[in-house]
Design an enzyme around this catalytic site. Structure first.
Site, short mmCIF file in Angstrom:
data_model
loop_
_atom_site.label_atom_id
_atom_site.label_comp_id
_atom_site.label_asym_id
_atom_site.label_seq_id
_atom_site.Cartn_x
_atom_site.Cartn_y
_atom_site.Cartn_z
N CYS A 324 -12.96 11.14 -10.79
CA CYS A 324 -13.73 10.07 -10.15
C CYS A 324 -14.03 8.96 -11.14
O CYS A 324 -14.76 8.03 -10.84
CB CYS A 324 -15.03 10.63 -9.56
SG CYS A 324 -16.10 11.42 -10.78
N GLU A 358 -10.88 6.69 -7.48
CA GLU A 358 -10.65 8.13 -7.61
C GLU A 358 -9.15 8.30 -7.78
O GLU A 358 -8.37 7.61 -7.12
CB GLU A 358 -11.14 8.86 -6.36
CG GLU A 358 -11.14 10.36 -6.48
CD GLU A 358 -12.56 10.95 -6.40
OE1 GLU A 358 -12.65 12.18 -6.46
OE2 GLU A 358 -13.53 10.20 -6.31
#
EC number: 2.1.1.-
Length: 366
Positions: A324, A358
């Protein structure tokens, strides 16, 4: 972008900019063009948190501007699911003229599913009593009369009142199979459900034809480990948060999966156990040496992998890394690329219209 307006006409441009940025960041490690997975342009967030502002007789949801810190009134939130938007209106209508429910209410958190279930948590700076419970039950019943499948929770210092339950069950279609995931209030869940489906299907695709077992660190409620179980003989997964481990155990049973073992311990502790540095009572009855883990899956927090875990994952022929925060991924790759090369690279537009990215990489031993 404002909370009540999404620049949907700019979706393609913002996604293209992320692709260029990710390629540039990954250039020292790979010349692959990322596989790109698009988000719905609106109503993609399945959870949201708002502060509540009291303004005379009125009250409403607010968020704070990240730059100026000024408050912004939010009556609708097109980034969030349609169910959250319905609930935002219904909750304010139900609380505004109720002295017991509105007094010292400072935040409302919403968690929803694609299966149209919701948990709504009301946070207070006061003690919650039986009178609060009675009024909250009346509000819950009124919401359900509007066909809103909702569970209410009250929170205050050292207090949590569940009127029914503190979880909802999500159902996701993943590569031709419906997966059931219990999601617990105040625990981590993937915020963009449509993107989560694409991430799970990509992870299944890159692990097709895998040999041996899978080891997963930071497994949460079993989101990835349960979906990936069909590609491996066995899955061994670790997670530190108690509610997430309990949800993962439920999800194993709900999905009739018999080849996944969840252990409650931190990734750092598990590294010590694997290296024989320490013994842990929690591992009694689990023969770590019997696992033939050819693949390790990591989905670490924003800080990335610590140096000890970096060293540990290098021992595995294949590393599947969901990140992330591509900046810490690239920092980890400075070490991992000494022993592994990037075979697959994906960009998941989990948070449209923001700078956040991400991404996923599959690394194989050189």
């Amino acid at each position: 972008m404002t909370p009540e307006h999404l620049p949907t006409e700019q979706y393609e441009a913002q996604l293209a900019e992320k692709v260029v940025r990710l390629q540039s960041m990954m250039a020292p490690f790979s010349d692959l063009v990322p596989e790109v997975f698009r988000s719905p342009v609106s109503h993609y967030r399945m959870r949201a948190e708002f502060r509540i502002w009291h303004d005379g007789d009125d009250l409403y949801h607010i968020i704070f501007d990240q730059q100026t810190k000024s408050r912004i009134r939010v009556d609708s939130f097109p980034a969030a699911s349609e169910l959250i938007n319905q609930l935002m209106t219904a909750m304010i209508a139900g609380v505004r003229n109720n002295p017991v429910l509105r007094h010292k209410l400072f935040q409302i958190d919403y968690l929803t599913t694609l299966s149209n279930q919701a948990v709504v948590s009301l946070l207070y700076h006061k003690k919650l009593d039986d009178e609060w419970r009675q009024e909250a039950e009346a509000l819950r019943d009124a919401l359900r009369a509007q066909n809103l499948n909702v569970h209410l929770i009250g929170r205050a210092t050292k207090t949590k009142i569940e009127l029914d339950q503190d979880y909802i069950d999500e159902r996701l279609p993943v590569a031709g199979k419906e997966m059931i995931y219990r999601q617990v209030e105040n625990s981590f869940t993937q915020p963009n459900a449509a993107m989560n489906i694409q991430m799970l299907e990509w992870a299944l695709d890159v692990t097709k034809g895998s040999k041996g077992d899978l080891l997963e660190l930071y497994c949460g409620n079993g989101n990835f480990s349960l979906a990936l179980a069909r590609n491996f003989d066995r899955v061994l997964a670790t997670e530190i948060a108690k509610p997430s481990v309990a949800a993962a155990q439920y999800n194993i049973a709900a999905n009739h999966i018999d080849n996944v073992q969840i252990i409650r311990m931190a990734a750092e502790e598990f590294t010590q156990a694997m290296n024989g540095v320490r013994e842990f009572n929690r591992l009694q009855g689990i023969d770590l040496k019997s696992y033939q883990c050819e693949t390790i899956f990591v989905d670490p927090p924003r800080s990335g992998l610590d140096s000890e875990t970096e060293k540990m994952v290098q021992a595995y022929p294949r590393i599947l890394y969901i990140s992330c925060n591509p900046e810490t991924l690239c920092k980890n790759l400075e070490t991992l690329s000494q022993t592994h090369k990037v075979e697959r690279l994906a960009l998941f537009d989990q948070f449209p219209y923001t700078h956040h990215m991400e991404c996923g990489v599959l690394l194989t031993a050189k």
